[in-house]
Motif scaffolding. Structure first.
Motif: not given
Length: 123
Positions: A29-51
């Motif tokens: 019910a409360s406002s929140y920001t949504m994001g997408w991240f991705r993680q490839a094998p052997g790599k750190e999680r990285e930012f993709v997009a947010a809204i």
């Protein structure tokens, strides 16, 4: 608490398109920001997009002009439309949400995470 469930990941050929979905439940019910991240094998999680709740968006340079993030606040859903996919887009994609109105690219700013969905782009 906000629970997130991603769907839509699969094997796709380079140059193809794919749409990921994220369903939110719980304390939505409360406002929140949504994001997408991705993680490839052997790599750190990285930012993709947010809204933001109000619709403002930010993108990683690597996906700008190819990916589009969207959300439907009434349905508590989000989506990531991915076009012109490249083999380097192969990763587990995670939907995330944070309490707050500002979209950020830092994984540590996000309070809630989905289980991830695998996207594989073949060359």
């Amino acid at each position: 608490q906000v629970q997130l469930v991603e769907s839509g990941g699969r094997l796709v050929q380079a140059g193809g398109s794919l749409k990921l979905s994220c369903a939110a439940s719980g304390r939505t019910a409360s406002s929140y920001t949504m994001g997408w991240f991705r993680q490839a094998p052997g790599k750190e999680r990285e930012f993709v997009a947010a809204i933001r709740w109000g619709g403002g968006t930010i993108y990683a340079d690597s996906v700008k002009a190819r990916f589009t993030i969207s959300r439907d606040n009434a349905k508590n859903t989000g989506a990531l439309q991915m076009n012109s996919l490249k083999p380097e887009d192969t990763a587990v994609y995670y939907c995330a949400a944070r309490d707050g109105l500002w979209a950020t690219s830092r994984p540590g700013d996000y309070n809630y995470w989905g289980q991830g969905t695998q996207v594989t782009v073949s060359s």
